[in-house]
Design a protein around this motif. Structure first.
Motif, mmCIF file in Angstrom:
data_model
loop_
_atom_site.group_PDB
_atom_site.id
_atom_site.type_symbol
_atom_site.label_atom_id
_atom_site.label_comp_id
_atom_site.label_asym_id
_atom_site.label_seq_id
_atom_site.Cartn_x
_atom_site.Cartn_y
_atom_site.Cartn_z
ATOM 1 N N ARG A 72 116.315 -7.877 49.280
ATOM 2 C CA ARG A 72 116.415 -6.514 49.832
ATOM 3 C C ARG A 72 115.977 -5.445 48.837
ATOM 4 N N LEU A 73 115.676 -5.837 47.612
ATOM 5 C CA LEU A 73 115.311 -4.878 46.577
ATOM 6 C C LEU A 73 113.818 -4.946 46.286
ATOM 7 N N ASP A 74 113.238 -3.797 46.050
ATOM 8 C CA ASP A 74 111.826 -3.735 45.692
ATOM 9 C C ASP A 74 111.662 -3.908 44.192
ATOM 10 N N ASN A 75 110.510 -4.407 43.799
ATOM 11 C CA ASN A 75 110.156 -4.435 42.378
ATOM 12 C C ASN A 75 111.113 -5.281 41.543
ATOM 13 N N LEU A 76 111.546 -6.443 42.076
ATOM 14 C CA LEU A 76 112.485 -7.302 41.367
ATOM 15 C C LEU A 76 112.026 -8.751 41.443
ATOM 16 N N ASP A 77 112.098 -9.443 40.305
ATOM 17 C CA ASP A 77 111.770 -10.864 40.231
ATOM 18 C C ASP A 77 112.812 -11.575 39.382
ATOM 19 N N PHE A 78 112.867 -12.887 39.510
ATOM 20 C CA PHE A 78 113.756 -13.715 38.703
ATOM 21 C C PHE A 78 112.987 -14.413 37.602
ATOM 22 N N MET A 79 113.671 -14.616 36.472
ATOM 23 C CA MET A 79 113.186 -15.478 35.392
ATOM 24 C C MET A 79 114.315 -16.446 35.098
ATOM 25 N N GLU A 80 114.024 -17.722 35.217
ATOM 26 C CA GLU A 80 115.077 -18.702 34.995
ATOM 27 C C GLU A 80 115.259 -19.003 33.522
ATOM 28 N N LYS A 81 116.545 -19.195 33.146
ATOM 29 C CA LYS A 81 116.889 -19.585 31.779
ATOM 30 C C LYS A 81 116.778 -21.094 31.669
ATOM 31 N N PRO A 82 116.416 -21.628 30.551
ATOM 32 C CA PRO A 82 116.028 -20.888 29.358
ATOM 33 C C PRO A 82 114.680 -20.201 29.567
ATOM 34 N N VAL A 83 114.583 -19.006 29.091
ATOM 35 C CA VAL A 83 113.394 -18.185 29.301
ATOM 36 C C VAL A 83 112.270 -18.645 28.389
#
Length: 115
Positions: A95-106
């Motif tokens: 539902r949010l604009d301009n957001l992505d995930f990065m999984e750990k460990p980065v």
């Protein structure tokens, strides 16, 4: 110079990210939780915000939702760090604009590639 805000309650995570990002030429600011990040955002506008989800006082999910509520036209991208991108996280983040995930460990190499 691109300005990045790191929001994480683990000092060693901030140190590692700060070192890598500053070595790549970024200016790095930090906050230990969502409330500190909101205080920072009152007077500053980073190019990118990288936040953890699990933090005391205000977690990353609450932070992102509050930013979306109070700054719907924010000019910066948000990357959420998580050990596992659970379905529940995908649902609220969709539902949010301009957001992505990065999984750990980065992977620093992957992070630098997307920034």
């Amino acid at each position: 110079m691109k300005r990045i805000l790191i929001v994480d309650d683990e000092p060693h995570v901030i140190r590692i990210l700060r070192l890598a990002l500053e070595n790549a030429g970024y200016q790095v600011d930090e906050a230990a939780n969502g409330l500190q990040a909101l205080d920072y955002l009152q007077d500053n506008c980073p190019d990118v915000m990288i936040t953890d989800i699990d933090m005391p006082r205000m977690d990353g999910r609450e932070l992102c939702m509050e930013i979306e509520r109070t700054m719907p036209d924010r000019p910066f991208r948000i990357y959420v760090l998580t050990a596992r991108a659970e379905e529940e996280h995908r649902e609220w983040s969709a539902r949010l604009d301009n957001l992505d995930f990065m999984e750990k460990p980065v992977s620093i190499r992957r992070m630098l590639a997307v920034l």
